[in-house]
Write a protein that holds these residues in place. Structure first.
Motif, PDB file in Angstrom:
ATOM      1  N   MET A  51       7.762  -8.904  -5.914  1.00 50.33           N
ATOM      2  CA  MET A  51       7.679  -7.468  -5.646  1.00 50.33           C
ATOM      3  C   MET A  51       9.087  -6.898  -5.591  1.00 50.33           C
ATOM      4  O   MET A  51       9.969  -7.490  -4.975  1.00 50.33           O
ATOM      5  CB  MET A  51       7.002  -7.196  -4.304  1.00 50.33           C
ATOM      6  CG  MET A  51       5.558  -7.503  -4.250  1.00 50.33           C
ATOM      7  SD  MET A  51       4.901  -6.983  -2.647  1.00 50.33           S
ATOM      8  CE  MET A  51       3.356  -7.858  -2.656  1.00 50.33           C
ATOM      9  N   PRO A  53      10.383  -3.056  -4.791  1.00 51.73           N
ATOM     10  CA  PRO A  53      10.165  -1.625  -4.578  1.00 51.73           C
ATOM     11  C   PRO A  53      11.304  -0.811  -5.185  1.00 51.73           C
ATOM     12  O   PRO A  53      12.394  -1.327  -5.407  1.00 51.73           O
ATOM     13  CB  PRO A  53      10.140  -1.488  -3.054  1.00 51.73           C
ATOM     14  CG  PRO A  53      10.829  -2.678  -2.522  1.00 51.73           C
ATOM     15  CD  PRO A  53      10.690  -3.763  -3.550  1.00 51.73           C
ATOM     16  N   SER A  59      11.538  -9.454  -3.818  1.00 52.45           N
ATOM     17  CA  SER A  59      11.084 -10.478  -2.879  1.00 52.45           C
ATOM     18  C   SER A  59      10.057 -11.329  -3.588  1.00 52.45           C
ATOM     19  O   SER A  59       9.262 -10.829  -4.382  1.00 52.45           O
ATOM     20  CB  SER A  59      10.429  -9.841  -1.648  1.00 52.45           C
ATOM     21  OG  SER A  59      11.351  -9.031  -0.970  1.00 52.45           O
ATOM     22  N   HIS A  90      -2.366  -8.511   1.900  1.00 51.80           N
ATOM     23  CA  HIS A  90      -2.325  -7.510   0.831  1.00 51.80           C
ATOM     24  C   HIS A  90      -3.738  -7.297   0.329  1.00 51.80           C
ATOM     25  O   HIS A  90      -4.506  -8.248   0.221  1.00 51.80           O
ATOM     26  CB  HIS A  90      -1.424  -8.024  -0.296  1.00 51.80           C
ATOM     27  CG  HIS A  90      -0.819  -6.942  -1.101  1.00 51.80           C
ATOM     28  ND1 HIS A  90       0.472  -6.497  -0.890  1.00 51.80           N
ATOM     29  CD2 HIS A  90      -1.304  -6.197  -2.121  1.00 51.80           C
ATOM     30  CE1 HIS A  90       0.742  -5.543  -1.755  1.00 51.80           C
ATOM     31  NE2 HIS A  90      -0.327  -5.337  -2.512  1.00 51.80           N
ATOM     32  N   GLU A 109      -1.609  -2.987   2.732  1.00 51.83           N
ATOM     33  CA  GLU A 109      -1.188  -4.250   3.332  1.00 51.83           C
ATOM     34  C   GLU A 109      -1.156  -4.081   4.848  1.00 51.83           C
ATOM     35  O   GLU A 109      -0.666  -3.079   5.365  1.00 51.83           O
ATOM     36  CB  GLU A 109       0.183  -4.701   2.809  1.00 51.83           C
ATOM     37  CG  GLU A 109       0.514  -6.109   3.243  1.00 51.83           C
ATOM     38  CD  GLU A 109       1.458  -6.829   2.282  1.00 51.83           C
ATOM     39  OE1 GLU A 109       1.698  -8.027   2.511  1.00 51.83           O
ATOM     40  OE2 GLU A 109       1.946  -6.206   1.325  1.00 51.83           O
ATOM     41  N   ILE A 123      11.786  -1.871   5.619  1.00 49.77           N
ATOM     42  CA  ILE A 123      11.220  -1.938   4.258  1.00 49.77           C
ATOM     43  C   ILE A 123       9.963  -1.103   4.065  1.00 49.77           C
ATOM     44  O   ILE A 123       9.458  -1.000   2.950  1.00 49.77           O
ATOM     45  CB  ILE A 123      10.908  -3.393   3.855  1.00 49.77           C
ATOM     46  CG1 ILE A 123       9.769  -3.968   4.715  1.00 49.77           C
ATOM     47  CG2 ILE A 123      12.152  -4.265   3.904  1.00 49.77           C
ATOM     48  CD1 ILE A 123       9.138  -5.217   4.146  1.00 49.77           C
ATOM     49  N   GLN A 126      10.152   1.959   1.418  1.00 50.54           N
ATOM     50  CA  GLN A 126      10.345   1.452   0.059  1.00 50.54           C
ATOM     51  C   GLN A 126       9.078   0.752  -0.438  1.00 50.54           C
ATOM     52  O   GLN A 126       8.701   0.891  -1.600  1.00 50.54           O
ATOM     53  CB  GLN A 126      11.512   0.466   0.004  1.00 50.54           C
ATOM     54  CG  GLN A 126      12.868   1.103   0.046  1.00 50.54           C
ATOM     55  CD  GLN A 126      13.964   0.065  -0.077  1.00 50.54           C
ATOM     56  OE1 GLN A 126      13.836  -1.055   0.400  1.00 50.54           O
ATOM     57  NE2 GLN A 126      15.065   0.445  -0.718  1.00 50.54           N
ATOM     58  N   THR A 127       8.434   0.004   0.449  1.00 49.21           N
ATOM     59  CA  THR A 127       7.208  -0.689   0.071  1.00 49.21           C
ATOM     60  C   THR A 127       6.113   0.315  -0.259  1.00 49.21           C
ATOM     61  O   THR A 127       5.416   0.175  -1.274  1.00 49.21           O
ATOM     62  CB  THR A 127       6.760  -1.652   1.188  1.00 49.21           C
ATOM     63  OG1 THR A 127       7.820  -2.596   1.430  1.00 49.21           O
ATOM     64  CG2 THR A 127       5.505  -2.400   0.803  1.00 49.21           C
ATOM     65  N   ARG A 128       5.958   1.333   0.568  1.00 51.86           N
ATOM     66  CA  ARG A 128       4.971   2.388   0.287  1.00 51.86           C
ATOM     67  C   ARG A 128       5.266   3.043  -1.063  1.00 51.86           C
ATOM     68  O   ARG A 128       4.360   3.280  -1.865  1.00 51.86           O
ATOM     69  CB  ARG A 128       4.956   3.441   1.389  1.00 51.86           C
ATOM     70  CG  ARG A 128       3.942   4.575   1.131  1.00 51.86           C
ATOM     71  CD  ARG A 128       4.006   5.661   2.178  1.00 51.86           C
ATOM     72  NE  ARG A 128       3.806   5.182   3.519  1.00 51.86           N
ATOM     73  CZ  ARG A 128       2.632   4.890   4.081  1.00 51.86           C
ATOM     74  NH1 ARG A 128       1.533   5.049   3.378  1.00 51.86           N
ATOM     75  NH2 ARG A 128       2.560   4.464   5.323  1.00 51.86           N
ATOM     76  N   GLY A 130       6.692   1.679  -3.595  1.00 50.89           N
ATOM     77  CA  GLY A 130       6.295   0.711  -4.612  1.00 50.89           C
ATOM     78  C   GLY A 130       4.797   0.707  -4.839  1.00 50.89           C
ATOM     79  O   GLY A 130       4.331   0.626  -5.986  1.00 50.89           O
TER      80      GLY A 130
END
Length: 157
Positions: A51, A53, A59, A90, A109, A123, A126-128, A130
């Motif tokens: 992943m 982002p 990662s 996830h 997630e 994170i 940034q994850t959202r 992505g």
């Protein structure tokens, strides 16, 4: 305490079409800007998930598939180092809309573990981003004219 990131997008295609693209891991590089997956979506299988982002570092995780209901849901559970430190379940969930002609896609997630809150402060956004980027790319891929037929023809060639 659990923390959850959840995003949704409506796709103008039936769940079977969305599922076909979602589980075609080999073609993720063709359309998915956020994630690469190697492995099989069979319950109990271990995947290798990359992943990255937007604006973030890549990662790599090796989660175990904990649920796979065709045309409905795929879930995997991963851990940072050891269970209980930073765990993430996830989930891709497909909900039929309009009698099955359209799909509501949820990409989420659920994070638990000793450092879940702390890590997500760094994170989470940034994850959202992505998740949203992947959702939009999935929608575009599935809705492209003759997209399903093109992929099937390429695979049989």
């Amino acid at each position: 305490m659990a923390h959850e990131l959840s995003t949704t997008i409506d796709i103008d295609a039936p769940p079977t079409d969305v599922w076909a693209v979602l589980l075609d891991f080999d073609h993720y590089p063709d359309w998915n800007p956020f994630m690469r997956i190697a492995g099989r979506a069979n319950e109990g299988a271990t995947l290798t998930v990359h992943m990255q982002p937007p604006g973030g570092r890549e990662s790599v995780f090796t989660p175990d598939v904990v649920g796979c209901e065709p045309n409905r849901e795929l879930r995997w559970l991963g851990h940072l180092f050891t269970p209980g430190i930073f765990d993430g379940e996830h989930r891709f969930h497909l909900e039929p809309l309009d009698g099955g002609e359209r799909t509501r896609f949820t990409h989420a997630e659920r994070f638990t573990g000793l450092f879940a809150g702390l890590v997500l402060r760094f994170i989470g956004e940034q994850t959202r981003a992505g998740f949203i980027e992947m959702n939009e790319a999935l929608k575009a891929r599935v809705e492209e004219p003759n997209g399903t037929e093109k992929r099937e023809a390429t695979e049989s060639a």
